[in-house]
Design an enzyme around this catalytic site. Structure first.
Site, PDB file in Angstrom:
ATOM      1  N   GLU A 304     -52.126  92.517  50.435  1.00 14.65           N
ATOM      2  CA  GLU A 304     -51.515  93.223  51.469  1.00 14.65           C
ATOM      3  C   GLU A 304     -52.752  93.521  52.446  1.00 14.65           C
ATOM      4  OE1 GLU A 304     -51.153  95.974  53.839  1.00 14.65           O
ATOM      5  OE2 GLU A 304     -51.159  97.466  52.136  1.00 14.65           O
ATOM      6  N   CYS A 341     -52.559 101.172  57.076  1.00  7.29           N
ATOM      7  CA  CYS A 341     -52.058  99.840  56.944  1.00  7.29           C
ATOM      8  C   CYS A 341     -50.650  99.440  57.583  1.00  7.29           C
ATOM      9  CB  CYS A 341     -51.792  99.185  55.498  1.00  7.29           C
ATOM     10  SG  CYS A 341     -53.300  99.856  54.375  1.00  7.29           S
TER      11      CYS A 341
END
Ligand SMILES: *[C@@H]1O[C@H](CO)[C@@H](O)[C@H](O)[C@H]1NC(C)=O
Ligand SMILES: *[C@@H]1O[C@H](CO)[C@@H](O)[C@H](O)[C@H]1NC(C)=O
Length: 593
Positions: A304, A341
């Site tokens: 990720e 994120c």
């Protein structure tokens, strides 16, 4: 209050009340209660702590390379030094995890839920303590910690407790389509992988550590978490919560392990043959290294890698709604000083909304107060960033954007806090008239910078949204359900929130991106299954019916032509299209035996 407001308020109270009462009945049947325990609050996290400020502020001290210097990014106060783990340490740690997993792999779901409930209870009972620890190590505010660390971690723990067993239940599959083999049953069983690793980013030290721990423990694995060198101090405290929850329930605390090392030793960890799976959360350049190292022992990796998430605002929203959307934009951009994120990196608005959003956003952004929320009496809106390493880059991105035609409405540079000159602060920044070709429109900022893009129409908005190399999350705001749903289909990304921001993560959907944002998913059912061996098992559904090799096909083959004709007939019976042809093939098959 007007009537609709009263009834809305009533509903707001009534629905949760009915829900909680019904849950009480269900909960009383729930066997696994979390146990209570207490860990002392470190003095550094207590109010009015007077710690020594260091200078220069850095995790690395060239005169003492064996130790990691922990410090508070909001104040520059030292949180002590911790020895960086060596390669030998890593061997010992991974070995301990394997030993502990031997028993844990056959633990029951009920036992695992007890541990998770114990962790959940601790966090819920000690919200202020854990938030203060997270704030001290990252410089975020208490509110940022409460939303971004506590709420999301509790949801994850409770979701796994509620739905984890169902996610890992034996999954029955249809079996073969060939009618001649319809006596075969097929299923998948989810078994622990062994020792899994999570290499996590520093932005949410509680959530990023406890999420992988919860998933690993629930799937019967042991786990090694590698934390960032920037949050060793808090990670050690949070790890202790998981260890104590295991200990007081009678399980081996070695199931959860923490590694903090310097980047040059990270490859040793990622290529370690003792790891059965790696979840990596971080940047793209590092991901290349991780995947390369993991290839040495062929360890599967989920990556990720951040994003450049768009938030699209259509024109069919009322002024009142727009105010609410502005609040969501601000939270999505400035929470944890933009170090998320799935933070809002780009706001893309259609012309009407664009014009109306500018004054609303400008007014609030200019009022945002910076500081250390656990040290100051006054209200603090935004905290520090993890360190100042990227400030040059951020300032240069803003300057280049302005040179390329953007308009700087607020901020744009680092901020020296009068009380905390050693702290790392960046002024909340607001740029408008941003276009797709600017560097700042393409690079992940990961800081408190709000970029506003004007889209001419809906297609243009989608084009803009898709125009970066990333594809993690996205939000779309508008009033037509159908339009929102159509846009969701057209966005090139892994997660979409309609009329909201980032709530797909709270829903515990499988989380992950596409394109430059990485691959693989963690979270939710798919995330739990991803930490398992998906063992495929087939069996005979009826007693007495089982596979036997017919004589014509048995070694030594009596007659090659007959054998061929027999299998040909089996294929025609099983896969032929048209009932008569298949029946004729069945006749031939009967004769061939
Ligand atoms: C800044 O933070 C990053 C992320 O944790 C870290 O890799 C880097 O070493 C830090 N820099 C300093 C000077 O502390
Ligand atoms: C997303 O937008 C790009 C243009 O930036 C376009 O080429 C692409 O087809 C769009 N993707 C989808 C799925 O519509």
């Amino acid at each position: 209050m007007k009537l609709p407001e009263i009834s809305a308020a009533l509903l707001l109270v009534l629905i949760p009340t009915v829900y909680l009462l019904s849950r009480r009945v269900l909960d009383s049947k729930r066997k696994e209660k979390g146990k209570s325990f207490h860990l002392p609050t470190p003095e550094e996290a207590l109010p009015h702590w007077k710690g020594k400020r260091i200078s220069p502020v850095s995790v690395f001290d060239s005169t003492d390379p064996a130790n990691i210097q922990c410090y508070c990014p909001a104040t520059g106060q030292s949180l002590g030094k911790f020895p960086a783990h060596t390669r030998d340490d890593m061997n010992v740690i991974i070995d301990k995890a394997h030993k502990a997993q031997k028993n844990w792999k056959s633990s029951t779901f009920s036992q695992r839920r007890t541990v998770l409930n114990t962790i959940s209870k601790y966090i819920n009972d000690h919200q202020e303590q854990v938030a203060r620890i997270a704030c001290r190590d990252t410089g975020k505010t208490m509110l940022d910690a409460s939303l971004g660390e506590i709420l999301v971690t509790l949801e994850k723990l409770n979701w796994i407790v509620a739905h984890g067993e169902q996610s890992l239940a034996v999954s029955k599959r249809p079996g073969p389509t060939n009618i001649l083999m319809s006596y075969k049953g097929a299923e998948i069983r989810y078994e622990p992988l062994g020792v899994v690793a999570a290499m996590v980013s520093w932005n949410y030290p509680l959530h990023n550590l406890m999420g992988p721990i919860a998933a690993a423990l629930f799937t019967g694995n042991a786990i090694v978490v590698k934390c960032s060198e920037s949050v060793v101090w808090s990670s050690l405290h949070f790890l202790e919560i998981a260890k104590e929850a295991l200990r007081i329930n009678g399980f081996d605390e070695d199931l959860v392990q923490l590694i903090a090392c310097w980047p040059q030793d990270a490859d040793f960890l990622t290529s370690h043959p003792g790891l059965n799976h790696i979840t990596f959360i971080g940047s793209r350049p590092v991901a290349h290294q991780v995947a390369t190292a993991a290839a040495v022992s062929l360890t599967p990796v989920v990556c990720e890698l951040g994003g450049k998430d768009p938030l699209i605002v259509l024109d069919d929203v009322t002024d009142r709604t727009l105010e609410g959307i502005a609040s969501i934009i601000l939270r999505g951009t400035f929470q944890s000083s933009g170090q998320n994120c799935i933070g809002v990196e780009r706001v893309i608005a259609l012309p009407n909304s664009y014009n109306k959003l500018i004054p609303i956003l400008e007014k609030t952004i200019s009022q945002i107060r910076l500081g250390s929320s656990i040290d100051q009496q006054e209200v603090i809106d935004m905290g520090a960033t993890i360190n100042g390493t990227r400030f040059d880059m951020l300032e240069s991105l803003v300057q280049r954007a302005v040179a390329q035609g953007a308009k700087l409405v607020h901020g744009g540079s680092r901020y020296s806090h009068p009380k905390y000159p050693q702290g790392h602060y960046f002024t909340p920044t607001f740029l408008i008239d941003v276009t797709q070709d600017m560097d700042i429109a393409q690079e992940e900022v990961f800081g408190p910078i709000l970029l506003l893009f004007k889209a001419d129409n809906l297609d243009h908005a989608v084009d803009l949204a898709n125009s970066t190399e990333y594809g993690l999350g996205a939000s779309v705001f508008g009033s037509s359900k159908q339009t929102l749903s159509d846009i969701a289909d057209r966005l090139e990304c892994g997660n979409v929130a309609l009329n909201d921001f980032a709530t797909y993560a709270l829903c515990q959907l499988p989380f992950g991106g596409i394109k430059g944002s990485g691959y693989g998913k963690f979270g939710g059912t798919e995330g739990l299954r991803g930490l398992c061996v998906e063992k495929s098992i087939c069996y005979d559904r009826f007693p007495l019916v089982k596979t036997t090799i017919p004589r014509p096909l048995d070694y030594p083959i009596p007659d090659a032509t007959k054998a061929w004709e027999m299998v040909k007939a089996i294929n025609q019976v099983g896969y032929g299209q048209g009932i008569w042809g298949r029946l004729r093939a069945l006749q031939r098959l009967a004769r061939s035996g």
